[in-house]
Design a protein around this motif. Structure first.
Motif, PDB file in Angstrom:
ATOM      1  N   VAL A 225     -11.571 -34.040  27.858  1.00  0.00           N
ATOM      2  CA  VAL A 225     -12.456 -32.871  27.921  1.00  0.00           C
ATOM      3  C   VAL A 225     -13.889 -33.354  27.731  1.00  0.00           C
ATOM      4  O   VAL A 225     -14.192 -34.008  26.727  1.00  0.00           O
ATOM      5  N   PRO A 226     -14.792 -33.047  28.657  1.00  0.00           N
ATOM      6  CA  PRO A 226     -16.191 -33.444  28.482  1.00  0.00           C
ATOM      7  C   PRO A 226     -16.850 -32.645  27.369  1.00  0.00           C
ATOM      8  O   PRO A 226     -16.382 -31.569  26.992  1.00  0.00           O
ATOM      9  N   ALA A 227     -17.932 -33.191  26.830  1.00  0.00           N
ATOM     10  CA  ALA A 227     -18.600 -32.600  25.665  1.00  0.00           C
ATOM     11  C   ALA A 227     -18.955 -31.138  25.866  1.00  0.00           C
ATOM     12  O   ALA A 227     -18.793 -30.316  24.954  1.00  0.00           O
ATOM     13  N   GLU A 228     -19.429 -30.793  27.059  1.00  0.00           N
ATOM     14  CA  GLU A 228     -19.883 -29.414  27.289  1.00  0.00           C
ATOM     15  C   GLU A 228     -18.746 -28.394  27.294  1.00  0.00           C
ATOM     16  O   GLU A 228     -18.982 -27.188  27.197  1.00  0.00           O
ATOM     17  N   LYS A 229     -17.509 -28.867  27.369  1.00  0.00           N
ATOM     18  CA  LYS A 229     -16.373 -27.946  27.376  1.00  0.00           C
ATOM     19  C   LYS A 229     -15.537 -28.039  26.097  1.00  0.00           C
ATOM     20  O   LYS A 229     -14.486 -27.389  26.003  1.00  0.00           O
ATOM     21  N   SER A 230     -15.975 -28.832  25.119  1.00  0.00           N
ATOM     22  CA  SER A 230     -15.220 -29.004  23.880  1.00  0.00           C
ATOM     23  C   SER A 230     -15.780 -28.139  22.766  1.00  0.00           C
ATOM     24  O   SER A 230     -16.906 -27.640  22.850  1.00  0.00           O
ATOM     25  N   GLY A 231     -14.983 -27.980  21.726  1.00  0.00           N
ATOM     26  CA  GLY A 231     -15.402 -27.187  20.572  1.00  0.00           C
ATOM     27  C   GLY A 231     -16.184 -27.982  19.559  1.00  0.00           C
ATOM     28  O   GLY A 231     -16.648 -27.428  18.553  1.00  0.00           O
ATOM     29  N   THR A 232     -16.361 -29.291  19.800  1.00  0.00           N
ATOM     30  CA  THR A 232     -17.113 -30.138  18.871  1.00  0.00           C
ATOM     31  C   THR A 232     -18.460 -30.564  19.421  1.00  0.00           C
ATOM     32  O   THR A 232     -19.271 -31.142  18.696  1.00  0.00           O
ATOM     33  N   GLY A 233     -18.683 -30.296  20.711  1.00  0.00           N
ATOM     34  CA  GLY A 233     -19.921 -30.739  21.332  1.00  0.00           C
ATOM     35  C   GLY A 233     -19.905 -32.207  21.702  1.00  0.00           C
ATOM     36  O   GLY A 233     -20.939 -32.762  22.093  1.00  0.00           O
ATOM     37  N   ARG A 234     -18.738 -32.866  21.608  1.00  0.00           N
ATOM     38  CA  ARG A 234     -18.593 -34.272  21.985  1.00  0.00           C
ATOM     39  C   ARG A 234     -17.366 -34.418  22.881  1.00  0.00           C
ATOM     40  O   ARG A 234     -16.444 -33.603  22.836  1.00  0.00           O
ATOM     41  N   ASP A 235     -17.367 -35.478  23.668  1.00  0.00           N
ATOM     42  CA  ASP A 235     -16.224 -35.741  24.539  1.00  0.00           C
ATOM     43  C   ASP A 235     -14.946 -35.872  23.712  1.00  0.00           C
ATOM     44  O   ASP A 235     -14.955 -36.465  22.629  1.00  0.00           O
ATOM     45  N   ILE A 236     -13.867 -35.325  24.230  1.00  0.00           N
ATOM     46  CA  ILE A 236     -12.547 -35.578  23.657  1.00  0.00           C
ATOM     47  C   ILE A 236     -11.914 -36.661  24.507  1.00  0.00           C
ATOM     48  O   ILE A 236     -11.617 -36.461  25.689  1.00  0.00           O
ATOM     49  N   VAL A 237     -11.739 -37.829  23.902  1.00  0.00           N
ATOM     50  CA  VAL A 237     -11.334 -39.001  24.674  1.00  0.00           C
ATOM     51  C   VAL A 237     -10.075 -39.635  24.087  1.00  0.00           C
ATOM     52  O   VAL A 237      -9.741 -39.461  22.919  1.00  0.00           O
ATOM     53  N   ILE A 238      -9.397 -40.380  24.946  1.00  0.00           N
ATOM     54  CA  ILE A 238      -8.335 -41.286  24.521  1.00  0.00           C
ATOM     55  C   ILE A 238      -8.862 -42.688  24.770  1.00  0.00           C
ATOM     56  O   ILE A 238      -9.163 -43.056  25.913  1.00  0.00           O
ATOM     57  N   THR A 239      -9.021 -43.460  23.719  1.00  0.00           N
ATOM     58  CA  THR A 239      -9.661 -44.767  23.819  1.00  0.00           C
ATOM     59  C   THR A 239      -8.632 -45.888  23.950  1.00  0.00           C
ATOM     60  O   THR A 239      -7.428 -45.685  23.784  1.00  0.00           O
ATOM     61  N   LYS A 240      -9.138 -47.090  24.225  1.00  0.00           N
ATOM     62  CA  LYS A 240      -8.227 -48.237  24.313  1.00  0.00           C
ATOM     63  C   LYS A 240      -7.576 -48.526  22.961  1.00  0.00           C
ATOM     64  O   LYS A 240      -6.422 -48.953  22.898  1.00  0.00           O
ATOM     65  N   GLN A 241      -8.320 -48.258  21.863  1.00  0.00           N
ATOM     66  CA  GLN A 241      -7.739 -48.423  20.528  1.00  0.00           C
ATOM     67  C   GLN A 241      -6.631 -47.407  20.284  1.00  0.00           C
ATOM     68  O   GLN A 241      -5.614 -47.725  19.673  1.00  0.00           O
ATOM     69  N   ASP A 242      -6.842 -46.170  20.780  1.00  0.00           N
ATOM     70  CA  ASP A 242      -5.797 -45.146  20.672  1.00  0.00           C
ATOM     71  C   ASP A 242      -4.539 -45.595  21.391  1.00  0.00           C
ATOM     72  O   ASP A 242      -3.415 -45.460  20.873  1.00  0.00           O
ATOM     73  N   MET A 243      -4.702 -46.123  22.598  1.00  0.00           N
ATOM     74  CA  MET A 243      -3.540 -46.540  23.376  1.00  0.00           C
ATOM     75  C   MET A 243      -2.831 -47.726  22.729  1.00  0.00           C
ATOM     76  O   MET A 243      -1.599 -47.800  22.748  1.00  0.00           O
ATOM     77  N   ALA A 244      -3.598 -48.630  22.121  1.00  0.00           N
ATOM     78  CA  ALA A 244      -2.964 -49.749  21.417  1.00  0.00           C
ATOM     79  C   ALA A 244      -2.120 -49.233  20.257  1.00  0.00           C
ATOM     80  O   ALA A 244      -1.002 -49.716  20.003  1.00  0.00           O
ATOM     81  N   TYR A 245      -2.644 -48.235  19.539  1.00  0.00           N
ATOM     82  CA  TYR A 245      -1.921 -47.634  18.412  1.00  0.00           C
ATOM     83  C   TYR A 245      -0.678 -46.904  18.905  1.00  0.00           C
ATOM     84  O   TYR A 245       0.419 -47.034  18.328  1.00  0.00           O
ATOM     85  N   LEU A 246      -0.812 -46.158  20.001  1.00  0.00           N
ATOM     86  CA  LEU A 246       0.330 -45.419  20.544  1.00  0.00           C
ATOM     87  C   LEU A 246       1.405 -46.370  21.063  1.00  0.00           C
ATOM     88  O   LEU A 246       2.607 -46.129  20.872  1.00  0.00           O
ATOM     89  N   MET A 247       0.999 -47.428  21.723  1.00  0.00           N
ATOM     90  CA  MET A 247       1.972 -48.399  22.223  1.00  0.00           C
ATOM     91  C   MET A 247       2.712 -49.056  21.065  1.00  0.00           C
ATOM     92  O   MET A 247       3.925 -49.276  21.130  1.00  0.00           O
ATOM     93  N   ASP A 248       1.988 -49.378  20.002  1.00  0.00           N
ATOM     94  CA  ASP A 248       2.622 -49.955  18.813  1.00  0.00           C
ATOM     95  C   ASP A 248       3.632 -48.987  18.211  1.00  0.00           C
ATOM     96  O   ASP A 248       4.748 -49.367  17.845  1.00  0.00           O
ATOM     97  N   THR A 249       3.246 -47.709  18.124  1.00  0.00           N
ATOM     98  CA  THR A 249       4.121 -46.698  17.540  1.00  0.00           C
ATOM     99  C   THR A 249       5.362 -46.480  18.385  1.00  0.00           C
ATOM    100  O   THR A 249       6.487 -46.447  17.874  1.00  0.00           O
TER     101      THR A 249
END
Length: 604
Positions: free
Chosen positions: A459-483
């Motif tokens: 979700v881009p920042a202008e459409k989010s409730g926090t005013g910032r991009d909602i992203v899935i990062t490479k660190q997130d994916m590393a954590y998810l793959m580990d899990t």
């Protein structure tokens, strides 16, 4: 809501938040590792470790006054705001699945008292009878006997057998026999769920839930074990658990309009760490691999526990199997009925900790894996709990790479919860955004360079409730793959050791929020659980709570719970030589060919 707190100079903002009892994200327990305990400084003199903060906060966040509560020390009057992504409010909490009431044989009941003053049985003085009561003669204190004999009104007596032998714990002077109530509790790492039950019928009268106040001390069980090693830490964690349960009980009795002293029995399901902390037991032994854990249920008088029910009542906790397979897993088994079925079944309960059980009525074996809080939305850059504003489902348009989302509360999204990430991860793989190792494909639709490196913008920042991009990062994916590799590897180890193939499993039981809200198709596409082509899938909801309920309404189920705990084997993956091989094999999407045959048939 504003809150004013007084703390000594030099204390951290996290200390102040804990002291105020504010529910707040602090996944690592204040060790400056998760970067979730974000606050915004408004005014006041404070200091921080800027090097560590810069690793967890983006330059933009730093410019806007963001700091980490665990690293920010206050030296004068100060004011801070807790941003929406660090707040814990309006959680979507699963209470229980459809409950099978089964046989009714409660431990606590009222009986009319009959005082016999004449006849052969009264030669040595008046005798007391309990019409309708059968079994061992109950213990009655001298004080209660005196009150019964002195009463000029009809008397009824409350008998409980939870303590081991029957005893009269209360009497009532009235024409009518009062009702006895019990509470079934699931003491979860994150949440507490509770049921109020009429012990004369077994009917569920009210349901309630509360967040576990231990959250601000850390999400993971290992973190709480470390804190609980000291007397002060153990006291704080115990107080938090008791306060959380009392909050849920308060809602139950308020909704039902009954007096708290009418609640005379309590059954609790929870993992080994949670039950030990609730009982005030030093959790230090749970740090050791292959430590032997007693399968004897924790039993304590209410007046020793701090719960707000009848002080002479009893608390019975479902028995543990090992340090990380506890009464919650035993409750899952009672709910699923695996211990009474001849069919080969697999039980999977993934939350902050993961429990997996394989077997049937003849044998049971279990293991646990450090699934972490990833499947509850925690531990991710934009992860959050299943509460208002969380993305709970997501799909991706393959041509454009754009996400189609559904948000809890139909409001602007603030982050993504567990069921959302379970949807998004395999969708990114299917759309070519991720390769088979879980890494982002450069140039793929939707992949951008974020402040944390390559990532996918849900979700881009202008459409989010926090005013910032909602992203899935490479660190997130590393954590998810580990899990996901830990979970799939754990399942594979159990199957290998007992020479079980995916075609042998007849039933798969999915427990907890993971099993209720997660798509079975997406769970197998991403490789969290293998394909089981001949299995029937069952979502049992909060099996721990259902198991506690079953134990509350029938003392026979308490014997059944003990039998399950005593016969269940346990494999500790920390010392198992096969696990590392299975873990590495699962570090790809979806995983080993023999566990995901249909995927490889379609993609060859």
């Amino acid at each position: 809501m504003s809150r004013m707190v007084t703390v000594p100079a030099g204390k951290t903002v996290l200390d102040a938040i804990r002291g105020a009892g504010i529910q707040f994200e602090a996944i690592c327990g204040g060790k400056a590792q998760c970067g979730k305990c974000r606050i915004i400084r408004i005014r006041g003199d404070c200091s921080e470790d800027k090097d560590i903060c810069s690793q967890c906060l983006s330059p933009g966040e730093r410019r806007h006054g963001y700091k980490l509560a665990c690293l920010t020390k206050v030296w004068s009057d100060a004011e801070f705001t807790i941003p929406v992504e660090s707040r814990i409010d309006q959680p979507q909490i699963l209470l229980t699945s459809e409950v099978n009431e089964g046989e009714f044989k409660p431990a606590g009941r009222w009986f009319q008292v009959q005082v016999v003053k004449d006849g052969p049985s009264a030669i040595l003085g008046p005798s007391i009878r309990l019409p309708g009561y059968t079994g061992v003669k109950p213990q009655i204190s001298t004080e209660i006997i005196t009150r019964i004999l002195a009463s000029s009104e009809p008397v009824s007596a409350l008998i409980t057998t939870t303590g081991g032998s029957p005893e009269v714990i209360e009497i009532n002077n009235s024409e009518s026999i009062p009702k006895a109530y019990g509470v079934a509790i699931d003491l979860g790492t994150t949440t507490v769920a509770a049921l109020l039950v009429d012990l004369s019928t077994g009917k569920i009268l009210a349901r309630a839930s509360a967040l576990n106040k231990q959250i601000t001390y850390g999400e993971e069980l290992v973190t709480r074990i470390v804190i609980g090693r000291t007397p002060s830490g153990l006291a704080s964690l115990r107080s938090a658990a008791i306060g959380s349960i009392n909050e849920a009980i308060g809602r139950l009795i308020s909704d039902a309009g009954i007096d708290q002293n009418a609640v005379v029995d309590c059954c609790i399901g929870g993992n080994t760490v949670m039950c030990w902390l609730f009982a005030g037991i030093d959790p230090s032994p749970l740090d050791y691999v292959d430590v032997e854990i007693s399968t004897t249920p924790i039993l304590m008088r209410v007046q020793e526990s701090g719960l707000v029910i009848h002080k002479k009542g009893w608390i019975w906790c479902l028995p543990a199997v090992s340090r990380f397979v506890g009464g919650d897993a035993v409750g899952d088994l009672i709910t699923a009925g695996i211990d009474q079925s001849e069919d080969l079944s697999l039980l999977i309960d993934l939350g902050t900790n993961g429990e997996i059980v394989l077997g049937n009525r003849d044998w049971l074996v279990s293991t646990s894996c450090a699934s972490g809080p990833a499947f509850e939305g925690a531990g991710l850059r934009c992860g959050m709990r299943a509460m208002l504003g969380a993305i709970e489902h997501a799909s991706i348009e393959r041509e454009t790479g754009e996400a189609v989302i559904r948000v809890i509360g139909d409001t602007l999204p603030k982050g993504i919860c567990g069921s959302g990430i379970i949807d998004a991860a395999p969708a990114m793989a299917a759309a070519g955004i991720l390769d088979f190792t879980g890494k982002f494909v450069e140039g793929a639709p939707g992949v951008r360079n974020t402040e944390d490196g390559p990532g996918y913008v849900l979700v881009p920042a202008e459409k989010s409730g926090t005013g910032r991009d909602i992203v899935i990062t490479k660190q997130d994916m590393a954590y998810l793959m580990d899990t996901k590799a830990a979970v799939c590897g754990a399942i594979s180890v159990l199957m290998m050791k007992y020479r079980i193939k995916i075609t042998d499993i007849k039933h798969v039981y999915l427990a907890g929020a993971f099993g209720t809200y997660g798509s079975i198709e997406k769970l197998t596409e991403f490789g969290i659980i293998p394909e089981f082509p001949h299995a029937e899938y069952h979502r049992i909801g909060n099996g721990s709570l259902s198991g506690a309920y079953q134990s509350l309404i029938s003392i026979d189920n308490r014997d059944r719970a003990i039998s399950i705990a005593e016969k269940m084997g346990y494999i500790d993956l920390l010392v198992d030589t096969d696990f590392i091989d299975e873990y590495w094999a699962a570090l790809r999407i979806p995983g080993k060919r023999e566990l995901f045959p249909s995927f490889f048939r379609k993609n060859n």
